[in-house]
Design a protein around this motif. Structure first.
Motif, PDB file in Angstrom:
ATOM      1  N   ALA A  60       9.397  16.216 -49.469  1.00  0.00           N
ATOM      2  CA  ALA A  60      10.813  16.787 -49.765  1.00  0.00           C
ATOM      3  C   ALA A  60      11.778  15.707 -49.373  1.00  0.00           C
ATOM      4  CB  ALA A  60      11.193  18.058 -49.247  1.00  0.00           C
ATOM      5  N   SER A  61      12.764  15.642 -50.322  1.00  0.00           N
ATOM      6  CA  SER A  61      13.775  14.501 -50.133  1.00  0.00           C
ATOM      7  C   SER A  61      14.533  14.336 -48.786  1.00  0.00           C
ATOM      8  CB  SER A  61      14.972  14.932 -51.183  1.00  0.00           C
ATOM      9  OG  SER A  61      15.864  13.758 -50.932  1.00  0.00           O
ATOM     10  N   ASP A  62      14.739  15.400 -47.991  1.00  0.00           N
ATOM     11  CA  ASP A  62      15.463  15.483 -46.728  1.00  0.00           C
ATOM     12  C   ASP A  62      14.268  14.963 -45.784  1.00  0.00           C
ATOM     13  OD1 ASP A  62      17.953  16.129 -47.842  1.00  0.00           O
ATOM     14  OD2 ASP A  62      17.646  17.967 -47.003  1.00  0.00           O
ATOM     15  N   LEU A  63      12.964  15.344 -45.962  1.00  0.00           N
ATOM     16  CA  LEU A  63      12.100  14.778 -44.755  1.00  0.00           C
ATOM     17  C   LEU A  63      11.781  13.301 -45.048  1.00  0.00           C
ATOM     18  CD1 LEU A  63       9.779  18.192 -45.049  1.00  0.00           C
ATOM     19  CD2 LEU A  63      11.407  17.322 -43.393  1.00  0.00           C
ATOM     20  N   GLY A  64      11.705  12.981 -46.334  1.00  0.00           N
ATOM     21  CA  GLY A  64      11.183  11.609 -46.690  1.00  0.00           C
ATOM     22  C   GLY A  64      12.473  10.542 -46.352  1.00  0.00           C
ATOM     23  N   ASN A  93      20.795  14.030 -56.135  1.00  0.00           N
ATOM     24  CA  ASN A  93      19.933  13.905 -54.816  1.00  0.00           C
ATOM     25  C   ASN A  93      18.416  14.272 -55.433  1.00  0.00           C
ATOM     26  OD1 ASN A  93      21.778  13.046 -52.776  1.00  0.00           O
ATOM     27  ND2 ASN A  93      22.366  15.279 -52.504  1.00  0.00           N
ATOM     28  N   PRO A  94      17.446  13.522 -54.941  1.00  0.00           N
ATOM     29  CA  PRO A  94      16.228  13.966 -55.775  1.00  0.00           C
ATOM     30  C   PRO A  94      15.472  15.135 -55.075  1.00  0.00           C
ATOM     31  CG  PRO A  94      16.155  12.170 -53.944  1.00  0.00           C
ATOM     32  CD  PRO A  94      17.234  12.170 -54.185  1.00  0.00           C
ATOM     33  N   ASP A  95      14.604  15.522 -55.822  1.00  0.00           N
ATOM     34  CA  ASP A  95      14.070  16.958 -54.995  1.00  0.00           C
ATOM     35  C   ASP A  95      12.728  16.424 -54.044  1.00  0.00           C
ATOM     36  OD1 ASP A  95      14.949  19.367 -56.547  1.00  0.00           O
ATOM     37  OD2 ASP A  95      14.695  17.897 -58.178  1.00  0.00           O
ATOM     38  N   TYR A  96      12.254  15.263 -54.537  1.00  0.00           N
ATOM     39  CA  TYR A  96      11.071  14.617 -53.622  1.00  0.00           C
ATOM     40  C   TYR A  96      10.854  13.362 -53.744  1.00  0.00           C
ATOM     41  CZ  TYR A  96       9.085  19.600 -54.334  1.00  0.00           C
ATOM     42  OH  TYR A  96       8.768  20.775 -54.543  1.00  0.00           O
ATOM     43  N   ARG A  97      10.387  12.704 -52.553  1.00  0.00           N
ATOM     44  CA  ARG A  97      10.113  11.408 -52.755  1.00  0.00           C
ATOM     45  C   ARG A  97       8.806  11.104 -52.598  1.00  0.00           C
ATOM     46  NH1 ARG A  97      15.375   9.141 -51.471  1.00  0.00           N
ATOM     47  NH2 ARG A  97      16.713  10.572 -50.855  1.00  0.00           N
ATOM     48  N   LEU A  99       6.166   8.209 -51.305  1.00  0.00           N
ATOM     49  CA  LEU A  99       6.368   6.948 -50.429  1.00  0.00           C
ATOM     50  C   LEU A  99       4.905   6.337 -50.328  1.00  0.00           C
ATOM     51  CD1 LEU A  99       8.298   8.867 -47.703  1.00  0.00           C
ATOM     52  CD2 LEU A  99       9.242   7.495 -49.411  1.00  0.00           C
ATOM     53  N   ALA A 100       4.916   5.056 -50.656  1.00  0.00           N
ATOM     54  CA  ALA A 100       3.452   4.353 -50.321  1.00  0.00           C
ATOM     55  C   ALA A 100       3.697   3.475 -49.083  1.00  0.00           C
ATOM     56  CB  ALA A 100       3.184   3.570 -51.597  1.00  0.00           C
ATOM     57  N   PHE A 101       2.574   3.667 -48.682  1.00  0.00           N
ATOM     58  CA  PHE A 101       2.485   2.940 -47.325  1.00  0.00           C
ATOM     59  C   PHE A 101       1.288   1.960 -47.355  1.00  0.00           C
ATOM     60  CE2 PHE A 101       4.086   6.756 -46.441  1.00  0.00           C
ATOM     61  CZ  PHE A 101       5.386   6.884 -45.474  1.00  0.00           C
ATOM     62  N   ASN A 102       1.437   0.815 -46.565  1.00  0.00           N
ATOM     63  CA  ASN A 102       0.202  -0.092 -46.235  1.00  0.00           C
ATOM     64  C   ASN A 102      -0.663   0.207 -45.022  1.00  0.00           C
ATOM     65  OD1 ASN A 102       1.683  -0.925 -44.069  1.00  0.00           O
ATOM     66  ND2 ASN A 102       2.340  -3.025 -45.106  1.00  0.00           N
ATOM     67  N   ARG A 103      -1.432  -0.829 -44.900  1.00  0.00           N
ATOM     68  CA  ARG A 103      -2.688  -0.205 -43.965  1.00  0.00           C
ATOM     69  C   ARG A 103      -1.937  -0.451 -42.333  1.00  0.00           C
ATOM     70  NH1 ARG A 103      -8.328  -3.189 -45.414  1.00  0.00           N
ATOM     71  NH2 ARG A 103      -8.663  -2.011 -47.254  1.00  0.00           N
ATOM     72  N   ASP A 104      -0.884  -1.135 -42.414  1.00  0.00           N
ATOM     73  CA  ASP A 104      -0.040  -1.051 -40.819  1.00  0.00           C
ATOM     74  C   ASP A 104       0.891   0.247 -40.922  1.00  0.00           C
ATOM     75  OD1 ASP A 104      -1.318  -3.432 -40.320  1.00  0.00           O
ATOM     76  OD2 ASP A 104       0.310  -4.662 -41.405  1.00  0.00           O
ATOM     77  N   LYS A 105       0.719   1.093 -41.875  1.00  0.00           N
ATOM     78  CA  LYS A 105       1.538   2.349 -41.875  1.00  0.00           C
ATOM     79  C   LYS A 105       3.048   2.108 -42.369  1.00  0.00           C
ATOM     80  CE  LYS A 105      -2.061   4.161 -40.477  1.00  0.00           C
ATOM     81  NZ  LYS A 105      -2.970   4.944 -41.440  1.00  0.00           N
ATOM     82  N   GLU A 106       3.458   0.810 -42.840  1.00  0.00           N
ATOM     83  CA  GLU A 106       4.719   0.450 -43.186  1.00  0.00           C
ATOM     84  C   GLU A 106       5.031   0.888 -44.734  1.00  0.00           C
ATOM     85  OE1 GLU A 106       4.793  -3.592 -40.780  1.00  0.00           O
ATOM     86  OE2 GLU A 106       4.049  -3.712 -42.795  1.00  0.00           O
ATOM     87  N   ILE A 107       6.030   1.512 -44.986  1.00  0.00           N
ATOM     88  CA  ILE A 107       6.476   1.858 -46.285  1.00  0.00           C
ATOM     89  C   ILE A 107       6.848   0.438 -47.033  1.00  0.00           C
ATOM     90  CG2 ILE A 107       8.911   1.944 -45.752  1.00  0.00           C
ATOM     91  CD1 ILE A 107       8.823   4.269 -47.715  1.00  0.00           C
ATOM     92  N   ILE A 108       5.893   0.641 -48.234  1.00  0.00           N
ATOM     93  CA  ILE A 108       6.192  -0.446 -49.111  1.00  0.00           C
ATOM     94  C   ILE A 108       6.532  -0.253 -50.531  1.00  0.00           C
ATOM     95  CG2 ILE A 108       4.472  -2.008 -48.112  1.00  0.00           C
ATOM     96  CD1 ILE A 108       2.327  -1.099 -50.132  1.00  0.00           C
ATOM     97  N   CYS A 109       6.778   0.990 -50.888  1.00  0.00           N
ATOM     98  CA  CYS A 109       7.295   1.523 -52.117  1.00  0.00           C
ATOM     99  C   CYS A 109       7.879   2.726 -52.057  1.00  0.00           C
ATOM    100  CB  CYS A 109       6.268   1.334 -53.270  1.00  0.00           C
ATOM    101  SG  CYS A 109       6.707   1.683 -55.180  1.00  0.00           S
ATOM    102  N   HIS A 110       9.034   3.125 -52.688  1.00  0.00           N
ATOM    103  CA  HIS A 110       9.521   4.451 -52.739  1.00  0.00           C
ATOM    104  C   HIS A 110      10.002   4.639 -54.161  1.00  0.00           C
ATOM    105  CE1 HIS A 110      13.339   6.567 -53.443  1.00  0.00           C
ATOM    106  NE2 HIS A 110      13.021   7.390 -52.345  1.00  0.00           N
ATOM    107  N   LEU A 111       9.853   6.151 -54.656  1.00  0.00           N
ATOM    108  CA  LEU A 111      10.537   6.389 -55.846  1.00  0.00           C
ATOM    109  C   LEU A 111      10.937   7.929 -55.587  1.00  0.00           C
ATOM    110  CD1 LEU A 111       8.329   8.326 -57.767  1.00  0.00           C
ATOM    111  CD2 LEU A 111       7.513   6.189 -58.300  1.00  0.00           C
TER     112      LEU A 111
END
Length: 226
Positions: A60-64, A93-97, A99-111
Motif C-alpha cells: 500500500a502506498s503509505d506503507l511503501g 497519490n498512488p494506491d500501491y507501490r 518495490l524491487a530489492f537486490n540481494r543486499d535488501k536495498e531498493i533498486i526500483c520503484h513504480l
C-alpha cells in the motif's frame, strides 16, 4: 556456449540446402548469425536482471513510502524537477507501490500503481495506471525496470481486472515503453488540477492493451493524473 536446443528455430533454417549457391548460403548465414548473437545477449540480460533483483514487494502506498522516498529523492532531486516539463503538475497519490530489492535488501526500483474508474468517450472504464518509474543509477540498463513493469501489468490485470493500462512519459523515455508493448494514445486526455478540469498535454499518454485497446477519442481520468 549455449546448447543447440536453445538456439532460435530460425537459425536451423540457415543450414545449406541441396543445390544452394555458396553466395546465398553466406548471406543467410550472416543474417542468422546476427539472430544467434542477439539471442545470447538477450539471455544474458535476462540472467543479469534475475541476479540483480532478489525480490519484489507490492505495498500500500503509505506503507511503501518510507522505503521508496530515498530512491525517488535521489532520482528526482528538487534541482532536477525544477527543469522538467511536469514540475508544476499536481499528481495523484498512488494506491500501491511496487518495490524491487537486490540481494543486499536495498531498493533498486520503484513504480507506482494507480487504480482509477474513468471514462473513455463517455464509457466507464477501469484503468490500471503506472507512474513514478525510478531505477537506481547503478542498476539501470539491466532489465530491472522492464521486469518491474511486467510485474505491475500482471497485478493490474489479474488483481484489479483493469480494462487497460495507462502511463504518461516524456518523449525521451518513450522507446522503453514501446519495447514493452505500450502504445501511444492519440486522443485527448482530461484531468483535474488546482485550476479545474483541464486537457493534459504536459507528457504523452501510452496505453497497454488488456480487455480493450483505446487509441483515440476522449479519455477523462476523473481525477488527478499519475
Amino acid at each position: 556456449m549455449l546448447p543447440i536446443a536453445t538456439f532460435p528455430q530460425e537459425f536451423m533454417s540457415a543450414m545449406p540446402e541441396s543445390g544452394q549457391t555458396e553466395t546465398t548460403f553466406v548471406t543467410r548465414w550472416r543474417h542468422w548469425s546476427f539472430i544467434v548473437v542477439r539471442h545470447i545477449v538477450q539471455k544474458r540480460c535476462i540472467s543479469a536482471c534475475i541476479t540483480m533483483i532478489e525480490h519484489i514487494d507490492i505495498k500500500a502506498s503509505d506503507l511503501g513510502w518510507p522505503q521508496a522516498a530515498p530512491l525517488l529523492k535521489a532520482v528526482w532531486p528538487p534541482e532536477v524537477v525544477a527543469k522538467l516539463p511536469w514540475r508544476d503538475v499536481v499528481w495523484a497519490n498512488p494506491d500501491y507501490r511496487l518495490l524491487a530489492f537486490n540481494r543486499d535488501k536495498e531498493i533498486i526500483c520503484h513504480l507506482a500503481i494507480v487504480l482509477r474508474d474513468a471514462t473513455w468517450d463517455g464509457r466507464v472504464v477501469r484503468i490500471g495506471g503506472i507512474g513514478g518509474v525510478a531505477t537506481r543509477e547503478d542498476s539501470r540498463r539491466q532489465g530491472v525496470a522492464s521486469t518491474a513493469m511486467r510485474m505491475a501489468i500482471q497485478e493490474i490485470q489479474e488483481t484489479y481486472k483493469a480494462d487497460f493500462g495507462l502511463l504518461f512519459c516524456e518523449p525521451r523515455h518513450a522507446s522503453l515503453y514501446e519495447t514493452l508493448s505500450w502504445c501511444p494514445f492519440k486522443g485527448d486526455v482530461f484531468v483535474m488540477q488546482p485550476q479545474g478540469h483541464v486537457r493534459f498535454d504536459v507528457t504523452d499518454p501510452y496505453v497497454f492493451d488488456l480487455k480493450i485497446a483505446p487509441r483515440a477519442g476522449v479519455l477523462d481520468l476523473c481525477g488527478l493524473p499519475w
